[in-house]
Write a protein that holds these residues in place. Structure first.
Motif, PDB file in Angstrom:
ATOM      1  N   UNK A 191     -26.996  35.104  31.316  1.00 43.91           N
ATOM      2  CA  UNK A 191     -28.262  33.866  31.231  1.00 43.91           C
ATOM      3  C   UNK A 191     -29.443  33.740  32.107  1.00 43.91           C
ATOM      4  N   UNK A 192     -29.837  34.777  32.719  1.00 42.39           N
ATOM      5  CA  UNK A 192     -31.211  35.243  33.218  1.00 42.39           C
ATOM      6  C   UNK A 192     -32.213  34.734  32.358  1.00 42.39           C
ATOM      7  N   UNK A 193     -33.756  35.313  31.876  1.00 42.35           N
ATOM      8  CA  UNK A 193     -34.704  34.979  31.125  1.00 42.35           C
ATOM      9  C   UNK A 193     -35.362  36.110  30.595  1.00 42.35           C
ATOM     10  N   UNK A 194     -35.505  35.952  29.471  1.00 39.51           N
ATOM     11  CA  UNK A 194     -36.224  37.725  28.843  1.00 39.51           C
ATOM     12  C   UNK A 194     -37.592  37.225  30.430  1.00 39.51           C
ATOM     13  N   UNK A 195     -37.991  38.342  30.286  1.00 39.46           N
ATOM     14  CA  UNK A 195     -39.473  39.215  30.944  1.00 39.46           C
ATOM     15  C   UNK A 195     -39.411  38.951  32.451  1.00 39.46           C
ATOM     16  N   UNK A 196     -37.838  38.675  33.290  1.00 35.05           N
ATOM     17  CA  UNK A 196     -38.196  38.226  34.831  1.00 35.05           C
ATOM     18  C   UNK A 196     -38.659  39.540  35.250  1.00 35.05           C
ATOM     19  N   UNK A 197     -37.626  40.354  34.740  1.00 39.56           N
ATOM     20  CA  UNK A 197     -37.608  41.897  36.089  1.00 39.56           C
ATOM     21  C   UNK A 197     -39.535  42.086  35.698  1.00 39.56           C
ATOM     22  N   UNK A 198     -39.471  42.194  35.268  1.00 39.29           N
ATOM     23  CA  UNK A 198     -41.460  42.661  34.831  1.00 39.29           C
ATOM     24  C   UNK A 198     -42.249  41.653  35.008  1.00 39.29           C
ATOM     25  N   UNK A 199     -42.039  40.448  35.407  1.00 42.03           N
ATOM     26  CA  UNK A 199     -42.950  38.918  35.646  1.00 42.03           C
ATOM     27  C   UNK A 199     -44.154  39.328  36.914  1.00 42.03           C
ATOM     28  N   UNK A 200     -43.777  39.960  38.030  1.00 43.47           N
ATOM     29  CA  UNK A 200     -44.454  39.727  38.639  1.00 43.47           C
ATOM     30  C   UNK A 200     -45.817  41.232  38.578  1.00 43.47           C
ATOM     31  N   UNK A 423     -38.898  35.352  25.100  1.00 45.68           N
ATOM     32  CA  UNK A 423     -40.323  36.231  26.157  1.00 45.68           C
ATOM     33  C   UNK A 423     -41.565  36.598  25.896  1.00 45.68           C
ATOM     34  N   UNK A 424     -42.275  35.875  24.429  1.00 43.47           N
ATOM     35  CA  UNK A 424     -43.558  35.232  23.926  1.00 43.47           C
ATOM     36  C   UNK A 424     -43.738  33.738  24.545  1.00 43.47           C
ATOM     37  N   UNK A 425     -42.553  33.270  24.144  1.00 45.40           N
ATOM     38  CA  UNK A 425     -43.037  31.925  25.391  1.00 45.40           C
ATOM     39  C   UNK A 425     -42.868  32.376  26.819  1.00 45.40           C
ATOM     40  N   UNK A 426     -41.992  32.819  27.356  1.00 49.49           N
ATOM     41  CA  UNK A 426     -42.073  33.351  28.864  1.00 49.49           C
ATOM     42  C   UNK A 426     -43.855  33.686  29.046  1.00 49.49           C
ATOM     43  N   UNK A 427     -43.868  34.897  28.574  1.00 50.66           N
ATOM     44  CA  UNK A 427     -45.650  35.489  28.768  1.00 50.66           C
ATOM     45  C   UNK A 427     -46.224  34.698  28.688  1.00 50.66           C
ATOM     46  N   UNK A 428     -45.971  33.869  27.652  1.00 50.06           N
ATOM     47  CA  UNK A 428     -47.331  32.496  27.103  1.00 50.06           C
ATOM     48  C   UNK A 428     -47.393  31.769  27.825  1.00 50.06           C
ATOM     49  N   UNK A 429     -46.227  31.571  28.535  1.00 53.90           N
ATOM     50  CA  UNK A 429     -46.570  30.381  30.085  1.00 53.90           C
ATOM     51  C   UNK A 429     -47.006  30.985  31.194  1.00 53.90           C
ATOM     52  N   UNK A 430     -46.611  31.954  31.474  1.00 56.64           N
ATOM     53  CA  UNK A 430     -46.758  33.029  32.328  1.00 56.64           C
ATOM     54  C   UNK A 430     -48.474  33.497  32.798  1.00 56.64           C
ATOM     55  N   UNK A 431     -49.065  33.594  31.379  1.00 56.69           N
ATOM     56  CA  UNK A 431     -50.296  33.472  30.615  1.00 56.69           C
ATOM     57  C   UNK A 431     -51.253  32.984  32.206  1.00 56.69           C
ATOM     58  N   UNK A 432     -50.979  31.601  30.760  1.00 56.66           N
ATOM     59  CA  UNK A 432     -51.420  30.142  31.486  1.00 56.66           C
ATOM     60  C   UNK A 432     -51.950  29.999  32.666  1.00 56.66           C
ATOM     61  N   UNK A 433     -50.327  30.240  32.956  1.00 60.58           N
ATOM     62  CA  UNK A 433     -50.626  29.978  34.892  1.00 60.58           C
ATOM     63  C   UNK A 433     -51.670  30.353  35.638  1.00 60.58           C
ATOM     64  N   UNK A 434     -51.484  31.978  35.405  1.00 60.14           N
ATOM     65  CA  UNK A 434     -51.942  32.670  35.588  1.00 60.14           C
ATOM     66  C   UNK A 434     -53.774  32.330  35.870  1.00 60.14           C
TER      67      UNK A 434
END
Length: 477
Positions: A191-200, A423-434
């Motif tokens: 129950x990890x999340x898609x995109x965490x490994x490459x998130x930083x 993964x697309x939702x995670x990356x979208x949230x990350x992009x908005x945050x950054x």
């Protein structure tokens, strides 16, 4: 105005640097000196030792967990596995986590952990024993839990270790519904999340892209706006460095240099990051990569011509000794604390910009936040609405085709109607945050002529947010 906070730095180095940066930023706020001292101090420092069986004997392991700030719960921070770990470093990293979370509006206090080992010197079984024992020690002192303190991967640790921690915590807390939320960075199977490994690394690349997109700022340092064609040198081919380089290349930058502990390589026409990574995997070194100029001294790689330098290894890599030899306009800090305060002052005086670590490498904790939310809600992002979105989009496309008489190709139709994956939702949230966070920092930086660095601006914003949290708790009027 903050004055005379009576900080005694003693023999500290890294934490002392963080405190000096804090004190400098604090003068641009209007908060009570006592409140500022509370924000800066580490609330809880837990140092412990435990024995493990190694070979036919035993070895005693030194370990730490530091909770820097409880203005938000839980606290959050990675666990570093390194024989260079010490209490000062863990305290500094915990403090940076507090400020980092505030900068990107993630509702956690800062924490950090460290185990003083070189993972290469232990078998997988020994590493598992160390990790599980470390977790048990945290459980005994209530230094871990989904609403208390949530670890994550850091230098020397990864999904495997986080899986061991999750299993140990769940075993020791039978029946706790949210037990998997006690740690993030877990494998997807746990129950990890898609995109965490490459998130930083993705976050670093997004930070750089946003920085160079502001034409006014780029003109001031003699660069054109936009990421396309920008020459980048990345130090470190670990998780953060590799993905920073990979995504910067995808955005249109040219990776001209890569540095690792065994040396550095440089090619002004560009390097293929995946190919270099594979070469190192096969040979054990980035040296010897075809067509690249190489340096046996890794530090020389930092000093080659580029537009953007991304130190993504360890702290204190850019100092007064080498900052004058850097041939770059922008430093994007993928690592924690890679630039000393004295070197930073010189770099800005020479007309450069530093994208500070507290913001630049916040992608990991941002996506860890998403993973924590996923674990507490017990449902993957997109599971409830993805098919509904696809069916709604299909109906819309069918209606438009019927009205206009224009039929879309299968490729066009699929691109329009598909629902977002996790993964697309995670990356979208990350992009908005950054993106939002960068412009918050820049607004503070440009709004006060006395604030001379982006790091100070980021800290000013962070201090103000944390102070409000304490005031909302009723701790300060």
């Amino acid at each position: 105005m903050a004055t005379n906070l009576n900080v005694v730095y003693g023999d500290t180095h890294f934490f002392g640097d963080v405190c000096k940066n804090f004190d400098y930023a604090a003068q641009f706020t209007q908060h009570d000196a006592g409140l500022l001292d509370q924000i800066k101090s580490c609330n809880s420092v837990y140092r412990f030792r435990f024995p493990i069986r190694k070979g036919n004997g035993f070895e005693v392991i030194d370990a730490w967990r530091v909770e820097h700030s409880h203005h938000q719960s839980p606290t959050k921070g990675g666990i570093r596995y390194s024989d260079m770990v010490n209490e000062d470093e863990v305290m500094a990293l915990a403090a940076l986590m507090t400020y980092k979370c505030a900068i990107v509006n993630v509702p956690f206090g800062g924490a950090k952990g460290g185990i003083k080992i070189n993972p290469k010197n232990y078998t997988v079984q020994e590493l598992e024993n160390i990790t599980r024992r470390y977790t048990v020690e945290l459980i005994k002192k209530n230094f871990i839990g989904p609403s208390t303190d949530v670890p994550a991967p850091d230098y020397g640790s990864g999904e495997r270790e986080m899986g061991w921690i999750a299993d140990t915590y769940s075993t020791m807390n039978p029946g706790q519904l949210d037990s998997l939320g006690a740690v993030t960075g877990k494998p997807l199977s746990l129950h990890g999340i898609a995109g965490r490994r490459e998130a930083t690394g993705r976050g670093v690349a997004m930070a750089v892209r946003e920085c160079v997109s502001v034409a006014e700022d780029m003109q001031a340092i003699g660069l054109t706006a936009g990421i396309n064609g920008k020459r980048v040198i990345v130090q470190g081919l670990g998780n953060v460095g590799f993905y920073s380089a990979k995504f910067l290349a995808e955005y249109g930058a040219t990776i001209v240099g890569l540095c690792e502990y065994e040396g550095a390589i440089y090619n002004e026409n560009g390097l293929d990051v995946d190919a270099v990574f594979q070469h190192r995997k096969e040979t054990g070194s980035i040296l010897g990569y075809p067509g690249a100029k190489e340096f046996k001294n890794s530090g020389e790689g930092l000093e080659q011509p580029c537009d953007i330098l991304v130190p993504a290894a360890l702290e204190n890599q850019i100092t007064v000794e080498n900052v004058g030899r850097l041939q770059t306009k922008i430093i994007a800090e993928g690592a924690n604390g890679p630039t000393s305060p004295e070197a930073e002052a010189i770099f800005y005086k020479n007309g450069g910009i530093i994208i500070p670590d507290m913001y630049a490498n916040a992608g990991g904790v941002t996506v860890s936040y998403f993973e924590w939310l996923k674990n507490l809600s017990h449902v993957a992002f997109g599971r409830m609405n993805r098919r509904f979105e696809e069916n709604a989009n299909k109906n819309l496309v069918n209606m438009v085709e019927g009205i206009t008489g224009v039929a879309l190709t299968d490729v066009q139709r699929n691109a329009i109607v598909k629902g977002a994956t996790e993964l697309e939702l995670v990356n979208s949230g990350l992009e908005d945050t950054m993106i939002r966070s960068y412009h918050e920092i820049r607004s503070i930086y440009k709004g006060n002529s006395k604030i001379d660095t982006m790091r100070t601006a980021a800290l000013v914003g962070s201090i103000n947010k944390i102070a409000i949290s304490y005031q909302n708790l009723g701790v300060w009027p």
